[in-house]
Design an enzyme around this catalytic site. Structure first.
Site, PDB file in Angstrom:
ATOM      1  N   GLY A  60       0.860   8.669  -2.234  1.00 21.90           N
ATOM      2  CA  GLY A  60       1.475   9.657  -3.128  1.00 21.90           C
ATOM      3  C   GLY A  60       2.023   9.064  -4.408  1.00 21.90           C
ATOM      4  O   GLY A  60       3.188   9.257  -4.744  1.00 21.90           O
ATOM      5  N   GLY A  94       6.938  10.502  -9.295  1.00 19.14           N
ATOM      6  CA  GLY A  94       8.143  10.282  -8.498  1.00 19.14           C
ATOM      7  C   GLY A  94       8.293   8.899  -7.888  1.00 19.14           C
ATOM      8  O   GLY A  94       7.994   7.880  -8.519  1.00 19.14           O
ATOM      9  N   GLY A 150       6.677   7.309  -5.569  1.00 16.74           N
ATOM     10  CA  GLY A 150       5.463   6.508  -5.399  1.00 16.74           C
ATOM     11  C   GLY A 150       5.094   5.802  -6.689  1.00 16.74           C
ATOM     12  O   GLY A 150       4.857   4.581  -6.717  1.00 16.74           O
ATOM     13  N   TYR A 177      10.341  21.973   5.824  1.00 12.05           N
ATOM     14  CA  TYR A 177      10.520  20.630   5.226  1.00 12.05           C
ATOM     15  C   TYR A 177      11.535  19.831   6.040  1.00 12.05           C
ATOM     16  O   TYR A 177      11.294  18.674   6.398  1.00 12.05           O
ATOM     17  CB  TYR A 177      10.963  20.774   3.772  1.00 12.05           C
ATOM     18  N   SER A 211      14.536  11.671   4.325  1.00 15.54           N
ATOM     19  CA  SER A 211      15.299  12.519   3.406  1.00 15.54           C
ATOM     20  C   SER A 211      16.675  12.844   3.958  1.00 15.54           C
ATOM     21  O   SER A 211      16.900  12.812   5.168  1.00 15.54           O
ATOM     22  CB  SER A 211      14.539  13.837   3.195  1.00 15.54           C
ATOM     23  N   LEU A 234       0.878  -1.175   0.000  1.00 20.55           N
ATOM     24  CA  LEU A 234       0.000   0.000   0.000  1.00 20.55           C
ATOM     25  C   LEU A 234       0.915   1.225   0.000  1.00 20.55           C
ATOM     26  O   LEU A 234       1.735   1.392   0.905  1.00 20.55           O
ATOM     27  CB  LEU A 234      -0.882  -0.007   1.258  1.00 20.55           C
ATOM     28  N   ILE A 235       0.787   2.050  -1.026  1.00 22.35           N
ATOM     29  CA  ILE A 235       1.748   3.146  -1.214  1.00 22.35           C
ATOM     30  C   ILE A 235       1.006   4.479  -1.326  1.00 22.35           C
ATOM     31  O   ILE A 235       0.020   4.588  -2.058  1.00 22.35           O
ATOM     32  CB  ILE A 235       2.592   2.905  -2.496  1.00 22.35           C
TER      33      ILE A 235
HETATM   34  N1  LIG Z   1      13.061  13.658  -5.009  1.00 25.99           N
HETATM   35  C1  LIG Z   1      13.955  13.871  -4.066  1.00 25.99           C
HETATM   36  O1  LIG Z   1      15.055  14.395  -4.309  1.00 25.99           O
HETATM   37  C2  LIG Z   1      13.666  13.449  -2.662  1.00 25.99           C
HETATM   38  C3  LIG Z   1      14.704  13.498  -1.734  1.00 25.99           C
HETATM   39  C4  LIG Z   1      14.444  13.124  -0.430  1.00 25.99           C
HETATM   40  C5  LIG Z   1      13.180  12.697  -0.081  1.00 25.99           C
HETATM   41  N2  LIG Z   1      12.194  12.669  -1.010  1.00 25.99           N
HETATM   42  C6  LIG Z   1      10.874  12.222  -0.575  1.00 25.99           C
HETATM   43  O2  LIG Z   1      10.344  11.314  -1.511  1.00 25.99           O
HETATM   44  C7  LIG Z   1       8.924  11.282  -1.340  1.00 25.99           C
HETATM   45  C8  LIG Z   1       8.241  11.340  -2.676  1.00 25.99           C
HETATM   46  O3  LIG Z   1       8.523  12.575  -3.310  1.00 25.99           O
HETATM   47  P1  LIG Z   1       8.997  12.643  -4.807  1.00 25.99           P
HETATM   48  O4  LIG Z   1      10.390  13.070  -4.796  1.00 25.99           O
HETATM   49  O5  LIG Z   1       8.610  11.428  -5.525  1.00 25.99           O
HETATM   50  O6  LIG Z   1       8.167  13.920  -5.310  1.00 25.99           O
HETATM   51  P2  LIG Z   1       6.860  14.063  -6.206  1.00 25.99           P
HETATM   52  O7  LIG Z   1       7.118  13.530  -7.564  1.00 25.99           O
HETATM   53  O8  LIG Z   1       6.475  15.491  -6.070  1.00 25.99           O
HETATM   54  O9  LIG Z   1       5.787  13.128  -5.479  1.00 25.99           O
HETATM   55  C9  LIG Z   1       5.155  13.509  -4.306  1.00 25.99           C
HETATM   56  C10 LIG Z   1       3.842  12.778  -4.218  1.00 25.99           C
HETATM   57  O10 LIG Z   1       3.208  13.114  -2.972  1.00 25.99           O
HETATM   58  C11 LIG Z   1       1.853  13.359  -3.253  1.00 25.99           C
HETATM   59  N3  LIG Z   1       1.190  14.147  -2.227  1.00 25.99           N
HETATM   60  C12 LIG Z   1       1.443  15.409  -1.825  1.00 25.99           C
HETATM   61  N4  LIG Z   1       0.576  15.778  -0.874  1.00 25.99           N
HETATM   62  C13 LIG Z   1      -0.246  14.719  -0.666  1.00 25.99           C
HETATM   63  C14 LIG Z   1      -1.345  14.468   0.183  1.00 25.99           C
HETATM   64  N5  LIG Z   1      -1.803  15.400   1.019  1.00 25.99           N
HETATM   65  N6  LIG Z   1      -1.944  13.261   0.130  1.00 25.99           N
HETATM   66  C15 LIG Z   1      -1.502  12.298  -0.711  1.00 25.99           C
HETATM   67  N7  LIG Z   1      -0.487  12.489  -1.562  1.00 25.99           N
HETATM   68  C16 LIG Z   1       0.130  13.688  -1.537  1.00 25.99           C
HETATM   69  C17 LIG Z   1       1.850  14.021  -4.595  1.00 25.99           C
HETATM   70  O11 LIG Z   1       0.553  13.941  -5.144  1.00 25.99           O
HETATM   71  P3  LIG Z   1      -0.171  15.120  -5.974  1.00 25.99           P
HETATM   72  O12 LIG Z   1       0.140  14.831  -7.398  1.00 25.99           O
HETATM   73  O13 LIG Z   1      -1.604  14.973  -5.635  1.00 25.99           O
HETATM   74  O14 LIG Z   1       0.419  16.416  -5.497  1.00 25.99           O
HETATM   75  C18 LIG Z   1       2.862  13.150  -5.316  1.00 25.99           C
HETATM   76  O15 LIG Z   1       2.248  11.976  -5.773  1.00 25.99           O
HETATM   77  C19 LIG Z   1       8.587  12.451  -0.418  1.00 25.99           C
HETATM   78  O16 LIG Z   1       8.422  11.961   0.888  1.00 25.99           O
HETATM   79  C20 LIG Z   1       9.833  13.314  -0.486  1.00 25.99           C
HETATM   80  O17 LIG Z   1       9.987  14.119   0.659  1.00 25.99           O
HETATM   81  C21 LIG Z   1      12.397  13.036  -2.288  1.00 25.99           C
END
Ligand SMILES: NC(=O)c1ccc[n+]([C@@H]2O[C@H](COP(=O)([O-])OP(=O)(O)OC[C@H]3O[C@@H](n4cnc5c(N)ncnc54)[C@H](OP(=O)(O)O)[C@@H]3O)[C@@H](O)[C@H]2O)c1
Length: 290
Positions: free
Chosen positions: A10, A14, A16, A147, A134, A7-8
């Protein structure tokens, strides 16, 4: 390891989204969730089940969604708390409500989803709880304190959870990615509050420009990270026949930042050892009474 049900949260982009694909490619079952069903329709077409889940909804709504998720295949084996976003803004510029909203999604969302699944995992004495932390859970970069605070908060919350639940055979995994190419920094996902205070204006602008430049040029390959996460959970590939640690940094940037912080901390402890160790009552300690 047999077939797992994941179960994933977001899953619209990215980590997810890619995790869902990797989970399916390994023969496991995925329940993809997102705030808007139309943004995860493609994952349903790829073979996942799809449920609407905004992690900021009240606990009861999240409990109901998790109950639906469990009913799909009769169980959930792995929950991935992935949903999050970044609000950029300095201490004197960011609104209190923006900080609350940041924690509501990144921290309280993960708490609510996990609390909804945990009784099910505990009763079955089996399961893995994955949290996407992170590099920002180790290092507070300027102008992204909300953040960083949310990711530091996860570190403590999840470490306690791990220790509380390991006796039931549950595994907790805190993934700490460095900079990976997702939509995290893309317009629409990243929220930017430029400083209105002249003292901060230039630094704040530079930082916002830096994040904009980083969008889609991040060094981290999210496909590689997603594969490693599935390996860690399934104890296959890089994790075959290994004890998987609770904390798992991903990416060379994360490696060097954590190493530097650990070394700095060890140096601090060494240099200030006498002062740090000088604070007990002279009459001695009575640890047993605490
Ligand atoms: N990319 C990086 O460099 C990096 C580094 C460290 C940690 N992370 C972590 O990786 C995780 C995923 O982020 P990502 O990098 O894949 O970025 P991303 O592509 O922006 O994905 C973020 C996801 O979270 C969803 N989301 C935001 N608010 C939400 C809510 N209230 N309920 C349900 N879903 C929600 C977004 O959905 P919507 O489309 O609806 O907005 C999107 O599907 C996060 O925890 C982020 O902090 C990322």
């Amino acid at each position: 390891m047999g077939q797992l049900v994941w179960l994933i949260t977001g899953c619209s982009s990215g980590f997810g989204e890619l995790l869902v694909h990797h989970v399916l490619s390994r023969g496991d079952l995925a329940i993809a969730t997102g705030r808007k069903l139309d943004k995860i329709k493609h994952l349903e077409l790829a073979g996942a089940a799809a449920l609407e889940l905004d992690v900021t909804r009240p606990q009861q709504d999240i409990d109901d969604t998790v109950a639906k998720a469990i009913a799909i295949h009769g169980r959930v084996d792995v929950v991935v708390n992935n949903a999050a976003y970044i609000v950029m803004g300095g201490w004197e510029d960011i609104e209190y409500d923006q900080i609350l909203a940041q924690f509501d999604t990144n921290v309280f969302g993960s708490i609510k989803v996990t609390r909804a699944v945990l009784p099910h995992l505990r009763e079955r004495r089996s399961g893995t709880m994955v949290f996407i932390g992170s590099l920002s859970g180790w290092h507070g970069h300027p102008f992204v304190g909300a953040y960083a605070g949310s990711k530091f908060a996860l570190e403590g919350l999840v470490e306690s959870l791990s220790r509380e639940t390991e006796a039931f055979g549950l595994k907790t995994l805190l993934i700490e990615p460095g900079r990976f190419r997702t939509k995290l920094l893309s317009p629409g996902n990243l929220q930017v509050m430029q400083s209105k205070i002249p003292d901060y204006a230039e630094a704040s602008r530079e930082h916002a420009n830096g994040l904009a430049k980083e969008d889609q040029t991040q060094p981290g390959d999210t496909q590689k990270a997603a594969k490693i996460i599935v390996d860690l959970v399934r104890k296959e590939g890089c994790a075959a026949a290994k004890d998987v640690p609770f904390r798992f940094p991903l990416g060379p940037d994360c490696f060097s930042t954590i190493k530097e912080k650990c070394e700095e901390t060890l140096n601090l402890l060494q240099e200030w050892k006498d002062v740090i160790n000088s604070t007990n009552h002279d009459s001695g300690t009575d640890i047993g009474s605490n």
